[in-house]
Design a protein around this motif. Structure first.
Motif, PDB file in Angstrom:
ATOM      1  N   VAL A  34      34.578   9.476 -12.164  1.00  0.00           N
ATOM      2  CA  VAL A  34      33.438   9.705 -12.831  1.00  0.00           C
ATOM      3  C   VAL A  34      32.913  10.851 -11.666  1.00  0.00           C
ATOM      4  CG1 VAL A  34      31.168   8.893 -13.284  1.00  0.00           C
ATOM      5  CG2 VAL A  34      33.093   7.435 -13.814  1.00  0.00           C
ATOM      6  N   ARG A  35      32.366  11.900 -12.202  1.00  0.00           N
ATOM      7  CA  ARG A  35      32.075  13.022 -11.154  1.00  0.00           C
ATOM      8  C   ARG A  35      30.253  12.835 -11.166  1.00  0.00           C
ATOM      9  NH1 ARG A  35      36.168  16.135  -9.808  1.00  0.00           N
ATOM     10  NH2 ARG A  35      38.153  15.707 -11.258  1.00  0.00           N
ATOM     11  N   TYR A  36      29.817  13.154 -10.200  1.00  0.00           N
ATOM     12  CA  TYR A  36      28.329  13.312 -10.172  1.00  0.00           C
ATOM     13  C   TYR A  36      27.954  14.447  -9.285  1.00  0.00           C
ATOM     14  CZ  TYR A  36      29.241  11.414  -5.404  1.00  0.00           C
ATOM     15  OH  TYR A  36      29.560  11.179  -3.989  1.00  0.00           O
ATOM     16  N   ARG A  37      26.658  14.951  -9.572  1.00  0.00           N
ATOM     17  CA  ARG A  37      26.009  16.153  -8.872  1.00  0.00           C
ATOM     18  C   ARG A  37      24.571  15.976  -8.848  1.00  0.00           C
ATOM     19  NH1 ARG A  37      26.896  22.382 -11.217  1.00  0.00           N
ATOM     20  NH2 ARG A  37      25.355  23.330  -9.871  1.00  0.00           N
ATOM     21  N   VAL A  38      24.175  16.195  -7.509  1.00  0.00           N
ATOM     22  CA  VAL A  38      22.712  16.019  -7.366  1.00  0.00           C
ATOM     23  C   VAL A  38      22.287  17.426  -6.777  1.00  0.00           C
ATOM     24  CG1 VAL A  38      20.939  14.773  -6.001  1.00  0.00           C
ATOM     25  CG2 VAL A  38      23.059  13.657  -6.634  1.00  0.00           C
ATOM     26  N   ASP A  39      21.204  17.913  -7.109  1.00  0.00           N
ATOM     27  CA  ASP A  39      20.391  18.965  -6.801  1.00  0.00           C
ATOM     28  C   ASP A  39      19.056  18.838  -6.543  1.00  0.00           C
ATOM     29  OD1 ASP A  39      22.456  21.135  -7.009  1.00  0.00           O
ATOM     30  OD2 ASP A  39      22.313  21.007  -9.027  1.00  0.00           O
ATOM     31  N   THR A  40      18.445  18.910  -5.167  1.00  0.00           N
ATOM     32  CA  THR A  40      17.385  18.545  -4.890  1.00  0.00           C
ATOM     33  C   THR A  40      16.498  19.725  -4.122  1.00  0.00           C
ATOM     34  OG1 THR A  40      15.754  16.900  -3.978  1.00  0.00           O
ATOM     35  CG2 THR A  40      17.861  17.042  -3.202  1.00  0.00           C
ATOM     36  N   CYS A  41      15.427  20.072  -4.129  1.00  0.00           N
ATOM     37  CA  CYS A  41      14.659  20.917  -3.399  1.00  0.00           C
ATOM     38  C   CYS A  41      13.325  20.644  -3.435  1.00  0.00           C
ATOM     39  CB  CYS A  41      14.865  22.406  -4.015  1.00  0.00           C
ATOM     40  SG  CYS A  41      13.905  22.683  -5.527  1.00  0.00           S
ATOM     41  N   ARG A  42      12.593  21.226  -2.184  1.00  0.00           N
ATOM     42  CA  ARG A  42      11.180  20.859  -2.096  1.00  0.00           C
ATOM     43  C   ARG A  42      10.499  22.185  -1.344  1.00  0.00           C
ATOM     44  NH1 ARG A  42       7.090  19.588   1.518  1.00  0.00           N
ATOM     45  NH2 ARG A  42       5.661  17.822   0.838  1.00  0.00           N
ATOM     46  N   ARG A  43       9.403  22.540  -2.003  1.00  0.00           N
ATOM     47  CA  ARG A  43       8.667  23.588  -1.569  1.00  0.00           C
ATOM     48  C   ARG A  43       7.347  23.182  -1.508  1.00  0.00           C
ATOM     49  NH1 ARG A  43      13.101  24.875  -1.404  1.00  0.00           N
ATOM     50  NH2 ARG A  43      14.278  26.540  -2.222  1.00  0.00           N
ATOM     51  N   GLU A  44       6.571  23.987  -0.424  1.00  0.00           N
ATOM     52  CA  GLU A  44       5.059  23.639  -0.149  1.00  0.00           C
ATOM     53  C   GLU A  44       4.237  24.264  -0.862  1.00  0.00           C
ATOM     54  OE1 GLU A  44       3.834  21.463   2.276  1.00  0.00           O
ATOM     55  OE2 GLU A  44       5.558  21.257   3.066  1.00  0.00           O
ATOM     56  N   GLY A  45       3.206  23.432  -1.434  1.00  0.00           N
ATOM     57  CA  GLY A  45       2.331  24.205  -2.387  1.00  0.00           C
ATOM     58  C   GLY A  45       2.951  23.758  -3.959  1.00  0.00           C
ATOM     59  N   GLY A  46       1.423  23.704  -5.016  1.00  0.00           N
ATOM     60  CA  GLY A  46       2.099  23.643  -6.178  1.00  0.00           C
ATOM     61  C   GLY A  46       1.636  21.981  -6.602  1.00  0.00           C
ATOM     62  N   ALA A  47       1.696  21.757  -7.736  1.00  0.00           N
ATOM     63  CA  ALA A  47       1.201  20.377  -8.311  1.00  0.00           C
ATOM     64  C   ALA A  47       2.521  19.367  -8.014  1.00  0.00           C
ATOM     65  CB  ALA A  47       1.065  20.261  -9.741  1.00  0.00           C
ATOM     66  N   SER A  48       3.843  19.864  -8.040  1.00  0.00           N
ATOM     67  CA  SER A  48       4.842  18.794  -7.625  1.00  0.00           C
ATOM     68  C   SER A  48       5.907  19.689  -6.976  1.00  0.00           C
ATOM     69  CB  SER A  48       5.513  18.566  -9.008  1.00  0.00           C
ATOM     70  OG  SER A  48       6.091  19.706  -9.860  1.00  0.00           O
ATOM     71  N   PRO A  49       5.612  19.470  -5.524  1.00  0.00           N
ATOM     72  CA  PRO A  49       6.446  20.564  -4.744  1.00  0.00           C
ATOM     73  C   PRO A  49       8.004  20.172  -4.638  1.00  0.00           C
ATOM     74  CG  PRO A  49       5.246  19.011  -3.439  1.00  0.00           C
ATOM     75  CD  PRO A  49       4.728  18.858  -4.829  1.00  0.00           C
ATOM     76  N   MET A  50       8.399  18.694  -5.057  1.00  0.00           N
ATOM     77  CA  MET A  50       9.669  18.298  -4.992  1.00  0.00           C
ATOM     78  C   MET A  50      10.381  18.214  -6.591  1.00  0.00           C
ATOM     79  SD  MET A  50      11.261  14.959  -3.182  1.00  0.00           S
ATOM     80  CE  MET A  50      10.775  13.853  -4.518  1.00  0.00           C
ATOM     81  N   ALA A  51      11.552  18.796  -6.618  1.00  0.00           N
ATOM     82  CA  ALA A  51      12.336  18.871  -7.955  1.00  0.00           C
ATOM     83  C   ALA A  51      13.678  18.220  -7.546  1.00  0.00           C
ATOM     84  CB  ALA A  51      12.270  20.145  -8.606  1.00  0.00           C
ATOM     85  N   ALA A  52      14.242  17.484  -8.559  1.00  0.00           N
ATOM     86  CA  ALA A  52      15.523  16.927  -8.482  1.00  0.00           C
ATOM     87  C   ALA A  52      16.499  16.814  -9.928  1.00  0.00           C
ATOM     88  CB  ALA A  52      15.607  15.530  -7.899  1.00  0.00           C
ATOM     89  N   GLU A  53      17.584  17.137  -9.801  1.00  0.00           N
ATOM     90  CA  GLU A  53      18.428  16.797 -11.092  1.00  0.00           C
ATOM     91  C   GLU A  53      19.465  16.299 -10.877  1.00  0.00           C
ATOM     92  OE1 GLU A  53      20.181  19.681 -14.651  1.00  0.00           O
ATOM     93  OE2 GLU A  53      19.024  20.547 -12.911  1.00  0.00           O
ATOM     94  N   VAL A  54      19.821  15.089 -11.415  1.00  0.00           N
ATOM     95  CA  VAL A  54      21.040  14.494 -11.270  1.00  0.00           C
ATOM     96  C   VAL A  54      21.929  14.528 -12.472  1.00  0.00           C
ATOM     97  CG1 VAL A  54      22.326  12.258 -10.761  1.00  0.00           C
ATOM     98  CG2 VAL A  54      19.953  12.846  -9.603  1.00  0.00           C
ATOM     99  N   LYS A  55      23.414  14.732 -12.504  1.00  0.00           N
ATOM    100  CA  LYS A  55      24.269  14.749 -13.588  1.00  0.00           C
ATOM    101  C   LYS A  55      25.475  14.021 -13.145  1.00  0.00           C
ATOM    102  CE  LYS A  55      23.021  19.496 -15.208  1.00  0.00           C
ATOM    103  NZ  LYS A  55      23.665  20.756 -15.727  1.00  0.00           N
ATOM    104  N   ILE A  56      25.757  13.137 -14.268  1.00  0.00           N
ATOM    105  CA  ILE A  56      27.004  12.494 -14.087  1.00  0.00           C
ATOM    106  C   ILE A  56      28.077  12.714 -15.513  1.00  0.00           C
ATOM    107  CG2 ILE A  56      27.796  10.028 -14.017  1.00  0.00           C
ATOM    108  CD1 ILE A  56      25.207   9.108 -13.032  1.00  0.00           C
ATOM    109  N   THR A  57      28.948  13.146 -15.250  1.00  0.00           N
ATOM    110  CA  THR A  57      29.962  13.319 -16.263  1.00  0.00           C
ATOM    111  C   THR A  57      31.422  12.621 -16.094  1.00  0.00           C
ATOM    112  OG1 THR A  57      30.735  15.225 -14.801  1.00  0.00           O
ATOM    113  CG2 THR A  57      29.118  15.655 -16.712  1.00  0.00           C
ATOM    114  N   TRP A  58      32.090  12.526 -17.229  1.00  0.00           N
ATOM    115  CA  TRP A  58      33.353  11.868 -17.364  1.00  0.00           C
ATOM    116  C   TRP A  58      34.298  12.385 -18.498  1.00  0.00           C
ATOM    117  CZ3 TRP A  58      35.678   8.456 -21.011  1.00  0.00           C
ATOM    118  CH2 TRP A  58      36.762   7.463 -20.445  1.00  0.00           C
ATOM    119  N   LEU A  59      35.509  12.573 -18.049  1.00  0.00           N
ATOM    120  CA  LEU A  59      36.346  12.980 -18.884  1.00  0.00           C
ATOM    121  C   LEU A  59      36.205  14.515 -19.495  1.00  0.00           C
ATOM    122  CD1 LEU A  59      39.441  12.290 -19.910  1.00  0.00           C
ATOM    123  CD2 LEU A  59      38.328  11.219 -21.795  1.00  0.00           C
ATOM    124  N   LEU A  60      36.180  15.450 -18.647  1.00  0.00           N
ATOM    125  CA  LEU A  60      35.663  16.838 -18.992  1.00  0.00           C
ATOM    126  C   LEU A  60      34.399  16.809 -19.980  1.00  0.00           C
ATOM    127  CD1 LEU A  60      39.265  17.789 -20.466  1.00  0.00           C
ATOM    128  CD2 LEU A  60      38.466  18.279 -18.251  1.00  0.00           C
TER     129      LEU A  60
END
Length: 316
Positions: A34-60
């Motif tokens: 089971v493969r997982y991938r996490v992308d997260t970033c944070r930037r100063e300013g804005g209503a929601s400075p932090m963003a994240a995305e998690v993906k989990i995949t299995w069998l192609l």
């Protein structure tokens, strides 16, 4: 007879095909990671400075689950490019809320209470009959004797009350002494039990069974952490604590951890302002076979079963 054999042959072939499919599925579940991938970033300013995305995949990417932030999180399941389930899809046929009419509370009715006063009749005064002096003397003597008897009873009652209070006081004092003795004995017994338990478990920790079990379990845990650790980990970090001295201390900590994370994380200090921004990417995989292997090794370990019995104070 030939038709019956043909039917049995077809049923056998179908059962073998079904069994083969189950075996293939079991092998895929056990060995395909089971493969997982996490992308997260944070930037100063804005209503929601932090963003994240998690993906989990299995069998192609046949099974695909994803979660995003700050957007609404969703889970999507696909099978051969067909979406079977998606939680963020708008649902149709919503139920309309029924308005409730306010119910007025009933007003309490006034109750008039009538008080009827009954006239009281004055008791009749009967004329007193004259009493002879002999009867008056007898009544006085009887009254004096009654007063003397009442005084003697009161005195005896007081004496009995004092004696009862003294007996109650001494009985309570004796009970307190017994409770103190019992409490001290119970505390001593608990201290003895604690000392015996410490000696018992310290002997277990020094035994060869515990050493072999510890070696087995620690090795399996390290192997599990090694198998599920991220295969790829990169990131950039911009840090500024508003004070050059504190920022320098943070860089000193990064210098200590540089042999482990230096090739994966790039840290940029900002000595002029207070800022915290990052951009991380994590990618890895988890295999069910590793968990089954660890469970097999621990389940068939005699030392582990013996250690559990010793910890439970059962017959090893």
């Amino acid at each position: 007879m030939i038709i019956l054999l043909t039917i049995l042959k077809i049923i056998g072939i179908l059962l073998l095909v079904l069994l083969g499919i189950l075996v293939v599925l079991a092998v895929l579940v056990v060995f395909v990671p089971v493969r997982y991938r996490v992308d997260t970033c944070r930037r100063e300013g804005g209503a929601s400075p932090m963003a994240a995305e998690v993906k989990i995949t299995w069998l192609l990417h046949i099974v695909n689950a994803a979660i995003s932030y700050p957007e609404a999180p969703y889970i999507r399941v696909r099978l051969f490019c067909f979406t079977l389930f998606r939680s963020d899809k708008e649902r149709t046929g919503q139920k309309e809320a029924l308005g409730q009419q306010p119910v007025e509370a009933p007003k309490p009715e006034a109750v008039n209470e009538k008080v009827e006063s009954a006239p009281k009749k004055a008791p009749g005064i009967s004329p007193e009959k004259p009493v002879s002096p002999e009867k008056a003397e007898k009544k006085e003597n009887q009254a004096q004797e009654g007063h003397k008897e009442e005084a003697g009873e009161e005195t005896a009652g007081r004496n009995l009350g004092i004696i009862e209070k003294l007996l109650e006081f001494f009985s309570r004092l004796l009970g307190i002494i017994k409770n103190i003795r019992y409490t001290i004995r119970r505390i001593c017994d608990k201290i003895k039990d604690i000392v015996n338990n410490i000696q018992y478990y310290s002997n277990i920790l020094k035994s060869d069974v515990f050493q072999r079990t510890w070696t087995l379990c620690s090795g399996q845990v390290l192997a599990l952490l090694k198998s599920i650790r991220p295969r790829k980990f990169t990131g950039k970090l911009l840090i500024g604590l508003g004070d050059p001295a504190r920022t320098g201390q943070a860089l000193a900590i990064y210098g200590i951890l540089y042999p482990m994370v230096g090739s994966h994380i790039e840290v940029t200090p900002d000595f002029g302002q207070r800022v915290l921004e990052w951009d991380f990417f994590v990618k890895g995989k988890i295999t069910v076979f590793r968990f089954l292997k660890i469970a097999w090794a621990l389940f068939f370990s005699r030392d582990l079963r013996r250690l559990l019995k010793l910890l439970k104070r059962e017959a090893a």
